[in-house]
Design a protein around this motif. Structure first.
Motif, mmCIF file in Angstrom:
data_model
loop_
_atom_site.group_PDB
_atom_site.id
_atom_site.type_symbol
_atom_site.label_atom_id
_atom_site.label_comp_id
_atom_site.label_asym_id
_atom_site.label_seq_id
_atom_site.Cartn_x
_atom_site.Cartn_y
_atom_site.Cartn_z
ATOM 1 N N ALA A 338 0.838 -1.204 0.000
ATOM 2 C CA ALA A 338 0.000 0.000 0.000
ATOM 3 C C ALA A 338 0.874 1.255 0.000
ATOM 4 N N GLU A 339 0.377 2.297 -0.650
ATOM 5 C CA GLU A 339 1.142 3.532 -0.801
ATOM 6 C C GLU A 339 1.451 4.176 0.557
ATOM 7 N N ASP A 340 0.497 4.155 1.494
ATOM 8 C CA ASP A 340 0.767 4.767 2.799
ATOM 9 C C ASP A 340 1.813 3.972 3.579
ATOM 10 N N ALA A 341 1.898 2.668 3.327
ATOM 11 C CA ALA A 341 2.935 1.858 3.960
ATOM 12 C C ALA A 341 4.316 2.244 3.427
ATOM 13 N N LEU A 342 4.404 2.453 2.112
ATOM 14 C CA LEU A 342 5.674 2.876 1.516
ATOM 15 C C LEU A 342 6.102 4.239 2.039
ATOM 16 N N GLN A 343 5.140 5.145 2.166
ATOM 17 C CA GLN A 343 5.469 6.484 2.667
ATOM 18 C C GLN A 343 5.957 6.420 4.113
ATOM 19 N N ALA A 344 5.316 5.583 4.927
ATOM 20 C CA ALA A 344 5.743 5.433 6.316
ATOM 21 C C ALA A 344 7.152 4.830 6.383
ATOM 22 N N MET A 345 7.438 3.904 5.488
ATOM 23 C CA MET A 345 8.769 3.294 5.471
ATOM 24 C C MET A 345 9.840 4.316 5.086
ATOM 25 N N GLN A 346 9.472 5.271 4.246
ATOM 26 C CA GLN A 346 10.426 6.308 3.861
ATOM 27 C C GLN A 346 10.726 7.275 5.009
ATOM 28 N N HIS A 347 9.825 7.382 5.958
ATOM 29 C CA HIS A 347 10.038 8.281 7.088
ATOM 30 C C HIS A 347 10.672 7.574 8.291
#
Length: 455
Positions: A338-347
Motif C-alpha cells: 500500500a502507498e501509505d505503507a511505503l510512505q511510512a517506510m520512507q520516514h
C-alpha cells in the motif's frame, strides 16, 4: 563457489541426518549423499566434500585423487573413528585436508547449514544471483554513483578497494558485485570475517601452514590467500584486526609474497584484496588502533555506502524488490504494498539499514493477510524485528562482593540478550557487535541452549 556439500558414505547416521533436516529444513537439500564412488563432474563445485574413510570403497588412492583433481580449491574432509598416523599421512597426500569423527562431522555440517541459512536470510541473497551491477536496487544519486564506479572498474585490474558503511548496508553484496563484474570473476572470491579469527590463528588461516609447524599441524594446509590466488580476498570487518594481524597483512600486501607458518619457502601471491568496515578508520588511526600505512594500502579505491535513512528515495524500489523475492520463496504471488505503507517506510530511520528492511518485508509477507501489505502490517513487523530501548535496559547482572569470573558475567549477558531477541542469532550478534562464529562459541562453551527461554 556455491554453498554445497557432497557426502560419500555414511558420514553420520540416520538419526544425525534427521536432526540436521529438522533444524535446517530450508537448506538441507544443499547436502548431497553419494552412495557409490563416482567421481565428481566438472560442473560440481561444492564447498566441502565429506568422504567416509572407514569404507574401503571411498578410501582408495584413485578415488581420492579423482575428487581432489576436479577442483583444487574445494576442501576434502575425511571421516574416521580411529585413524592411525600412517593413514592420516597417506590420505593427506591424496588431498584430504582434515580427518574428523562422526560427531565432529555432524557438528561441522550443522555449522555449515546454519551459516548457509544465515547467508540466505541476508539481503545479498535476495539480489541478482549473478551479482551484476543491475542488482544494486535504487535510483538515488548515491547508488547511481556506485553503479558507475563499478562499471568503470570492471575493465581495470585494480589491486585493492575499501568499502565503508554502517552495519546492514550491504558491503558484502557490493564486494560480490565488484568481483563478479570484474576481470577476476573466473577465479575464487574468498570471504573472511576478520572478527572471527583469533589472533593466534591469523597467520595459519590466511597464509597456511606446513606439516609439523605446530602440535596440531598434522597435514599441510593452504591459507585463504592461496585459495584466492588470481581472484579476490574479501576482508570483512577489517577494522577489528589486532595490531599484530595488521602488520602481517600489510607485509603480504607490500611484498606480494607469503610464507606458510613453519615453511622456509616464499610463494608469489596475485590476489585482489577488498576490505570492508563499519568503523571510521581515520578515527581509529588517530586513536592508535589502526595502522595508517595499511589504511593507505587498502584505500586505493573507496566505495562509501550511505545508510538507508540518507536515501529514502531508494526505499520503495527496495521494498518491492524484497517483496518479489519473499513472495516467490513462500509461494504468495501477486502481492502489493500500500502507498501509505511505503510512505511510512520512507520516514522510518532504519537503524538496521537494508538488512532490517529485508527482515521487515519478510515478516510482513509471512504474517500478512490478503494480497496487500498495509501500513499496520509494516508497523507490526517493525515491532517484532526490534527491541525497544526500555526492554534493552532491563538486563541486570548481580555482582556479589566477592566478585564473579568475567567469563561467567559474559555468558549471563549473552544469555539474557539471546532470550530478549527470542534466540535470533543474527540480531543478537548485531546488538552485541560480535560475529556469529564468536556468538556460537560462547553458546556452545557455556551450554546456553539448556537455559533457553521459550518465547
Amino acid at each position: 563457489m556455491p554453498d554445497v556439500s557432497i557426502i560419500y558414505g555414511e558420514i553420520i547416521d540416520a538419526a544425525g541426518q534427521e536432526q540436521l533436516k529438522t533444524s535446517h529444513r530450508k537448506s538441507f537439500d544443499f547436502l548431497q549423499w553419494q552412495h557409490a564412488a563416482e567421481p565428481l563432474d566438472e560442473s560440481d563445485d561444492p564447498s566441502f566434500v565429506f568422504v567416509d574413510l572407514d569404507n574401503p570403497e571411498f578410501s582408495t588412492p584413485e578415488f581420492l585423487l579423482s575428487v581432489a583433481s576436479t577442483n583444487q580449491s574445494r576442501k576434502i574432509i575425511g571421516k574416521s573413528e580411529n585413524p592411525t598416523t600412517e593413514e592420516a599421512i597417506r590420505v593427506s597426500k591424496l588431498g584430504v585436508s582434515e580427518i574428523l569423527t562422526s560427531q565432529q562431522c555432524l557438528e561441522k555440517l550443522h555449522n555449515f547449514l546454519e551459516d548457509l541459512q544465515h547467508e540466505t536470510d541476508q539481503p545479498v541473497a535476495a539480489g541478482n544471483a549473478e551479482f551484476s551491477v543491475d542488482a544494486l536496487v535504487g535510483k538515488s544519486g548515491h547508488i547511481m554513483e556506485i553503479r558507475k564506479m563499478i562499471q568503470v572498474l570492471g575493465d581495470v585490474d585494480f589491486p585493492s578497494a575499501l568499502i565503508l558503511g554502517e552495519t546492514g548496508t550491504g558491503k558484502s553484496f557490493v564486494a560480490k558485485i565488484l568481483h563478479n563484474t570484474g576481470m577476476r570473476s573466473d577465479h575464487n572470491l574468498v570471504e573472511v570475517n576478520c572478527s572471527a579469527i583469533p589472533d593466534d590463528l591469523f597467520e595459519s588461516e590466511l597464509f597456511g601452514h606446513a606439516k609439523g609447524a605446530f602440535t596440531d599441524a598434522k597435514v599441510e594446509k593452504l591459507g585463504l590467500f592461496e585459495y584466492a590466488q588470481n581472484g579476490t580476498l574479501f576482508l570483512d570487518e577489517v577494522g577489528n584486526l589486532t595490531a599484530s594481524a595488521q602488520a602481517k597483512l600489510l607485509k603480504i600486501l607490500e611484498d606480494k609474497k607469503l610464507r606458510r607458518v613453519g615453511d622456509v619457502n616464499e610463494r608469489d601471491i596475485n590476489v585482489r584484496v577488498v576490505a570492508a568496515t563499519n568503523l571510521d578508520l581515520r578515527e581509529a588511526i588517530d586513536a592508535g588502533k589502526f595502522r595508517e600505512d595499511l589504511y593507505f594500502r587498502l584505500n586505493l579505491l573507496t566505495i562509501d555506502i550511505p545508510p538507508l535513512r540518507e536515501r529514502p528515495v531508494d526505499i520503495p524500489d527496495m521494498a518491492r524488490h524484497f517483496l518479489r523475492f519473499y513472495t516467490s520463496i513462500y509461494s504468495k504471488p501477486n502481492y502489493t504494498i500500500a502507498e501509505d505503507a511505503l510512505q511510512a517506510m520512507q520516514h522510518y530511520r532504519w537503524p538496521g539499514n537494508v538488512r532490517e528492511l529485508s527482515n521487515v518485508i519478510e515478516k510482513a509477507v509471512l504474517l500478512g493477510k490478503g494480497r496487500s501489505i498495509k501500513l499496520n502490517d509494516i508497523k507490526s513487523a517493525l515491532k517484532r524485528s526490534r527491541v525497544t530501548a526500555a526492554d534493552r535496559r532491563k538486563i541486570v547482572i548481580e555482582l556479589p562482593h566477592q566478585g564473579r569470573p568475567l567469563d561467567e558475567i559474559e555468558s549471563n549477558i549473552v544469555l539474557e540478550v539471546l532470550n530478549m531477541f527470542n534466540w535470533n542469532k543474527s540480531q543478537v550478534a548485531e546488538f552485541l557487535n560480535i560475529s556469529r562464529p564468536r556468538l556460537r562459541r560462547i553458546i556452545e562453551s557455556n551450554k546456553l541452549e539448556q537455559n533457553r527461554r521459550k518465547s
